[in-house]
Design a protein around this motif. Structure first.
Motif, PDB file in Angstrom:
ATOM      1  N   THR A  70       1.372   6.781  -7.075  1.00  0.00           N
ATOM      2  CA  THR A  70       0.249   7.454  -7.709  1.00  0.00           C
ATOM      3  C   THR A  70       0.734   9.099  -7.190  1.00  0.00           C
ATOM      4  OG1 THR A  70      -1.452   5.866  -6.605  1.00  0.00           O
ATOM      5  CG2 THR A  70      -2.194   8.131  -6.916  1.00  0.00           C
ATOM      6  N   ALA A  71       1.327   9.296  -6.242  1.00  0.00           N
ATOM      7  CA  ALA A  71       1.808  10.724  -5.846  1.00  0.00           C
ATOM      8  C   ALA A  71       2.665  10.956  -6.882  1.00  0.00           C
ATOM      9  CB  ALA A  71       2.384  10.651  -4.286  1.00  0.00           C
ATOM     10  N   PHE A 113       2.193   8.481   8.098  1.00  0.00           N
ATOM     11  CA  PHE A 113       1.254   8.067   7.048  1.00  0.00           C
ATOM     12  C   PHE A 113       0.051   8.818   6.976  1.00  0.00           C
ATOM     13  CE2 PHE A 113      -1.513   6.039   4.018  1.00  0.00           C
ATOM     14  CZ  PHE A 113      -0.726   5.827   2.826  1.00  0.00           C
ATOM     15  N   MET A 122      -5.527   8.150   0.384  1.00  0.00           N
ATOM     16  CA  MET A 122      -4.656   7.700   1.392  1.00  0.00           C
ATOM     17  C   MET A 122      -5.357   6.914   2.624  1.00  0.00           C
ATOM     18  SD  MET A 122      -1.542  10.630   1.488  1.00  0.00           S
ATOM     19  CE  MET A 122      -0.670   9.577   2.651  1.00  0.00           C
ATOM     20  N   SER A 168     -10.113   5.591  -6.168  1.00  0.00           N
ATOM     21  CA  SER A 168      -9.348   4.263  -6.341  1.00  0.00           C
ATOM     22  C   SER A 168      -9.744   3.560  -7.444  1.00  0.00           C
ATOM     23  CB  SER A 168      -9.909   3.459  -4.915  1.00  0.00           C
ATOM     24  OG  SER A 168     -11.315   3.499  -4.994  1.00  0.00           O
ATOM     25  N   PHE A 225      -6.046  13.007  -3.132  1.00  0.00           N
ATOM     26  CA  PHE A 225      -4.987  12.010  -2.716  1.00  0.00           C
ATOM     27  C   PHE A 225      -5.101  11.876  -1.462  1.00  0.00           C
ATOM     28  CE2 PHE A 225      -0.749  10.783  -1.709  1.00  0.00           C
ATOM     29  CZ  PHE A 225      -0.816   9.711  -2.516  1.00  0.00           C
ATOM     30  N   ARG A 270       0.958  -1.139   0.212  1.00  0.00           N
ATOM     31  CA  ARG A 270      -0.079  -0.003   0.005  1.00  0.00           C
ATOM     32  C   ARG A 270       0.932   1.178   0.035  1.00  0.00           C
ATOM     33  NH1 ARG A 270      -5.693  -1.630   2.911  1.00  0.00           N
ATOM     34  NH2 ARG A 270      -5.252  -3.860   2.687  1.00  0.00           N
ATOM     35  N   ALA A 287      -1.537  12.103   5.488  1.00  0.00           N
ATOM     36  CA  ALA A 287      -3.061  12.162   4.916  1.00  0.00           C
ATOM     37  C   ALA A 287      -3.865  13.382   5.286  1.00  0.00           C
ATOM     38  CB  ALA A 287      -3.707  10.874   5.097  1.00  0.00           C
ATOM     39  N   SER A 330       0.717   4.043  -2.845  1.00  0.00           N
ATOM     40  CA  SER A 330       0.483   5.538  -2.728  1.00  0.00           C
ATOM     41  C   SER A 330       1.726   6.159  -3.399  1.00  0.00           C
ATOM     42  CB  SER A 330       0.531   5.604  -1.305  1.00  0.00           C
ATOM     43  OG  SER A 330       1.650   5.466  -0.341  1.00  0.00           O
ATOM     44  N   ILE A 377       6.486  10.463   1.650  1.00  0.00           N
ATOM     45  CA  ILE A 377       6.302   8.716   1.473  1.00  0.00           C
ATOM     46  C   ILE A 377       7.490   7.974   1.477  1.00  0.00           C
ATOM     47  CG2 ILE A 377       4.878   7.132   0.273  1.00  0.00           C
ATOM     48  CD1 ILE A 377       2.810   9.144  -0.588  1.00  0.00           C
ATOM     49  N   LEU A 401      -6.824   3.703   1.543  1.00  0.00           N
ATOM     50  CA  LEU A 401      -5.662   2.707   1.425  1.00  0.00           C
ATOM     51  C   LEU A 401      -5.878   2.064   2.891  1.00  0.00           C
ATOM     52  CD1 LEU A 401      -2.986   4.253  -0.618  1.00  0.00           C
ATOM     53  CD2 LEU A 401      -3.932   1.903  -0.926  1.00  0.00           C
TER      54      LEU A 401
END
Length: 950
Positions: free
Chosen positions: A738-739, A877, A824, A760, A820, A731, A881, A735, A902, A827
């Protein structure tokens, strides 16, 4: 048969009818090439290319060069180019709309010595026939979309000096010779191996390198290469720049690496290298060393830290080095940057008093340093000791804080005016350094391994400006001045600088001058100051051409026509008849090419929401082709659906799998979304964005063709639908991927792009569970006039929507950051943003207790995340978020800041953030490539009245 007869007649009668300078066979080849292109130069209407056609060079009536960089050409490369049997140089660089695959027949150009196709949009595998070009010296194919394996036949090119295939989609292993099969180890005359930013994988064979080679640049960065660094690398003592960073290499670094005594730049960072920290004592010419983020054994500070007198930059983040830093390190005469964060350094930091003004940045955060000995003079540049015991007592010292400027990787340099007052130019023109209004030729100079890290040193840019101007002048180019601006380092540690070239004695360049400037930069004729290192130029299009006067040779041709007409009147009727037949057939053929190069001839601006899509190289597919590739759009090939329509799996003749998104006839917003997505995806290229392969606009159909991403959506994995279990580590990788995709859209795309629908279902997972952002139907470009926001009708998906955007209708990059942040939280909980009337952001905020383990969120976490194991970095994390979903956009981080945080979390968890998952999806339970879901959801576009701000 008719063409052969016409060719015979041309050979016989053209010498009578016209005093022409172009060989008739070459004329037919050029005409075919012209027929496959749009936007050819206006001079390409003459019957004598050698005399009149811009960009065409000839010798004794034979075409020997085609130089057409930055001409805004559109179309593909005709296989008939093989007719130009004397061609030695082909440069089509910086024509972003030149697409299609390279024809097999290119191997018949036996005299070709320079093949330069930088910054086009060619795709597909390289033809194996390229190994037949025995005279080839310069092969530069970088910044296209070539795929497949590197042809082993390239090893037959015994004269090859320059091999640049960087920034493509090449995959598989690097070929080496084996018996009768050639390989790249045979390229003993090559000086440059530039293979960065591809998808090359597998081990690097020991056979690739040998003491007989003369390489000076080995650039393999940002691939998926595995295994150890071959020990034979140390035999190539001519090497000056070595980049193996951002791969998956493991094992010990070969001890003979220190034999590379001519090496000035060494990048080994972001791998899985182990064993002792390499001993590079004796590599006294080294300027730049980066071994960060590896798995080296814990060891004392290496002795070579203080002995490399040429060193400008030392990057050893997360390398397990321990002990006290020697004061002699900071006395190195050329040192500019020291980054040793996330190690085990201890004792008292003593910078001493003999450091130079070059030393601008020292980052030692997150170590065990207990004290800082300040000298009487006092080091006044950037020093970061945050996260060390020395900062635990008060933390008020400036060196205990981290500001945005300290993590900035850009400079503020702009070429100054040359003792003059800037002119007041029209909006379309720019004032040059000599204060003259003109239309400059622009682009980006990208340096792949600069030997310095201080981006504020103006003297180095002045040296570069002088070198550029001198090079243009020495090659007879009509250049008044050059301007550099906005130096910055990107994710790959490439230095990018904006370049403007201004014309001399006029306000615009002609095509011949633009072609000359482009060729000088694409062919590496220009040599920058050595400390800038290897470079590539990314040229922009140029529209404001000066029209060239008619050539004097045309009048000579006109006289010849009169004389020839009298002498050849007896055969003129027959010749014209045959020419008419041939012209008719050529016209039909050209219409076929035109349909491919302009498939939007039937585009209805009213019905399809705006003007014709402006593409940057996407391939056109016919309806019949896609029907064939998808087995007649059969139910068996259907792999997903959404509000837009259905998605089908297809199989290209090359074996490449594709996903075909076919719009439903009743789709109400299809035209607008089709146009938006095709325009945006055709201009962006990043491994964390779904790649657009092509499109179809035919028979009333609107279809988009993507790379096939086999493991479906992130939502399907979180819900258990796909059968893929995502543990905590996976995960984190999703993340991060995607970032990175969003950071590219916000900061590196030109102009910047706001996705506007991050969720998602719009994050897909590939074979290795790497994230790819998809679905750009609602995206918006940030134009130059938009400054920091776009005022637009609110669109997005409920639960992910930025409340500030909803209230103000002002869309910014921070709107994507908010979405985003929601992703998170999704996720870690596997819950939909709004579920049973409860909003995930509120639920997390209500349940949070920072004094408790896992912030007291165990009750709402996804059970499959791995609660039985330690979720290292979980709290950081969650903190990140919640910063992303701050109510006010200004309080949210940028996506590049999110990427860095991250990455730090992953390093804390013992993961290499720049290595992709080592496992493939085949190792996960109940996963099949043939049945994995694949969904594109356009149902997120809804009226603002349905959006509920929280």
């Amino acid at each position: 048969m008719g063409q052969k007869v016409l060719l015979f007649l041309l050979h016989v009668f053209i010498p009578i009818l016209v005093i022409a300078e172009t060989n008739s066979q070459d004329f037919l080849g050029l005409q075919s090439v012209k027929d496959s292109w749009k936007n050819t130069p206006p001079s390409w209407v003459s019957s004598d290319p050698c005399s009149d056609w811009e960009g065409i060079g000839c010798d004794n009536s034979r075409v020997t060069s085609i130089k057409l960089s930055s001409m805004d050409l559109k179309g593909s490369l005709s296989g008939e180019i093989e007719k130009l049997s004397e061609l030695s140089t082909l440069d089509l660089s910086y024509n972003k709309d030149l697409t299609g695959s390279l024809p097999q027949s290119i191997g018949n150009l036996k005299k070709l010595s320079n093949l330069i196709l930088v910054g086009c949009s060619f795709f597909g595998p390289l033809p194996d026939t390229i190994g037949s070009l025995q005279q080839l010296v310069f092969l530069s194919l970088n910044s296209n979309r070539f795929s497949g394996r590197i042809p082993p036949s390239i090893g037959n090119l015994s004269k090859l000096y320059w091999l640049d295939i960087a920034d493509n989609n090449f995959e598989g292993t690097i070929p080496v010779s084996n018996g009768s099969t050639p390989g790249l180890d045979m390229l003993l005359q090559a000086r440059h191996f530039h293979f960065g930013k591809n998808q090359l994988s597998g081990d690097i064979s020991d056979k690739l390198f040998s003491s007989n080679m003369t390489l000076i640049h080995v650039l393999f960065e940002s691939n998926e290469l595995t295994g150890p660094i071959p020990s034979t690398l140390g035999l190539v003592q001519t090497l000056e720049v070595v980049r193996f960073d951002r791969n998956k290499l493991f094992g010990e670094v070969p001890s003979n690496l220190k034999n590379l005594i001519n090496c000035t730049e060494l990048y080994l960072s972001n791998n899985k290298l182990s064993g002792p920290v390499p001993n590079i004592t004796g590599m006294n010419l080294l300027n730049y060393v980066d071994m960060s983020n590896n798995s080296f054994d814990s060891s004392d500070v290496p002795s070579w830290f203080s002995t490399l007198q040429s060193l400008t930059t030392l990057m050893m983040e997360s390398t397990q080095i321990r002990g006290e830093l020697p004061v002699a390190l900071f006395s190195l005469p050329n040192l500019q940057t020291v980054v040793l964060k996330n190690n085990l350094l201890s004792g008292t930091l003593d910078i001493g008093t003999t450091y130079t003004n070059h030393l601008q940045h020292i980052d030692l955060r997150n170590n065990l340093i207990a004290g800082y000995k300040k000298s009487n003079t006092g080091y006044s540049h950037e020093l970061i000791l945050a996260g060390n015991p020395v900062c635990e007592e008060t933390g008020t010292e400036s060196y205990c804080k981290v500001s945005d400027s300290q993590s900035n990787s850009s400079g503020s340099y702009t070429t100054p005016r040359n003792n003059c007052v800037p002119s007041q130019c029209s909006s379309e023109k720019t004032s040059s350094p000599n204060c003259k209004c003109a239309y400059p030729y622009t682009g980006i100079l990208e340096f792949r391994a600069p030997s310095f890290s201080d981006l504020e040193n103006s003297s180095q840019y002045k040296d570069l400006e002088k070198k550029l101007w001198d090079s243009f002048e020495s090659h007879g180019l009509s250049v008044d001045s050059v301007s550099l601006s906005n130096p910055l380092k990107d994710f790959n540690n490439y230095l990018q600088i904006s370049l403007k070239v201004f014309p001399f004695g006029q306000d615009r360049f002609n095509r011949t001058e633009i072609s000359g400037i482009g060729f000088l930069l694409s062919n590496q004729t220009f040599k920058p100051p050595k400390y800038f290192g290897p470079f590539v130029f990314h040229g922009d299009g140029y529209e404001n051409y000066e029209v060239l006067p008619t050539s004097n040779k045309s009048s000579k041709s006109s006289i010849g026509i009169i004389i020839g007409a009298a002498a050849g009147g007896s055969v003129l009727v027959l010749l014209l008849l045959l020419a008419g037949v041939y012209a008719f057939r050529q016209k039909r053929r050209a219409e076929g090419y035109s349909e491919q190069s302009n498939p939007f001839v039937h585009w209805d601006s009213n019905k399809n929401s705006g003007g014709v899509p402006q593409l940057k190289g996407a391939r056109w597919f016919s309806y019949e082709e896609l029907k064939n590739y998808s087995n007649n759009f059969s139910v068996a090939n259907e792999i997903g659906s959404g509000g837009y329509g259905k998605v089908y799996r297809g199989n290209l003749p090359t074996g490449e799998l594709i996903a075909i998104k076919k719009a439903a006839k009743e789709s109400m917003q299809g035209g607008r979304e089709f146009k938006t997505e095709i325009e945006l995806l055709s201009r962006v290229h990043h491994k964390n964005l779904v790649s657009l392969v092509g499109f179809c606009f035919e028979r009333g159909e609107q279809m988009l063709i993507y790379e096939y991403v086999p493991n479906g959506t992130l939502k399907d994995s979180l819900s258990g639908k796909s059968g893929i279990r995502l543990d905590w580590m996976r995960r984190l990788r999703v993340s991060l991927g995607t970032a990175k995709g969003l950071a590219y859209l916000h900061e590196l795309a030109n102009p910047p792009i706001i996705h506007r629908d991050i969720k998602s279902t719009n994050v897909l997972l590939d074979d290795h569970l790497n994230a790819k952002v998809a679905d750009f139907g609602l995206s918006k470009l940030m134009g130059e006039d938009d400054k920091d926001h776009v005022t637009t009708q609110v669109k997005g998906t409920m639960g992910y929507l930025d409340p500030e955007y909803y209230m103000s209708q002002q869309l910014t990059e921070k709107s994507d950051v908010y979405s985003f942040g929601v992703l998170m939280l999704e996720l870690i909980t596997a819950r939909r943003p709004i579920e049973h009337g409860k909003y995930i952001v509120r639920e997390v905020q209500k349940a949070m207790d920072k004094t408790q383990d896992l912030y007291n969120l165990g009750g709402i976490l996804d059970s499959s995340i791995g609660l039985g194991t330690k979720l290292i970095g979980f709290e950081k994390f969650v903190d990140l978020a919640l910063r992303c979903v701050a109510d006010v956009g200004a309080d949210r981080p940028t996506m590049s800041e999110v990427v860095k945080e991250i990455e730090a979390i992953m390093q804390l968890a013992g993961l290499n953030p720049n290595a992709e998952s080592a496992s493939t999806s085949a190792s996960y339970e109940e996963v099949s490539k043939e049945t994995a879901p694949y969904t594109f959801d356009y149902s997120g576009a809804f009226p603002p009245s349905k959006i509920e701000p929280h």
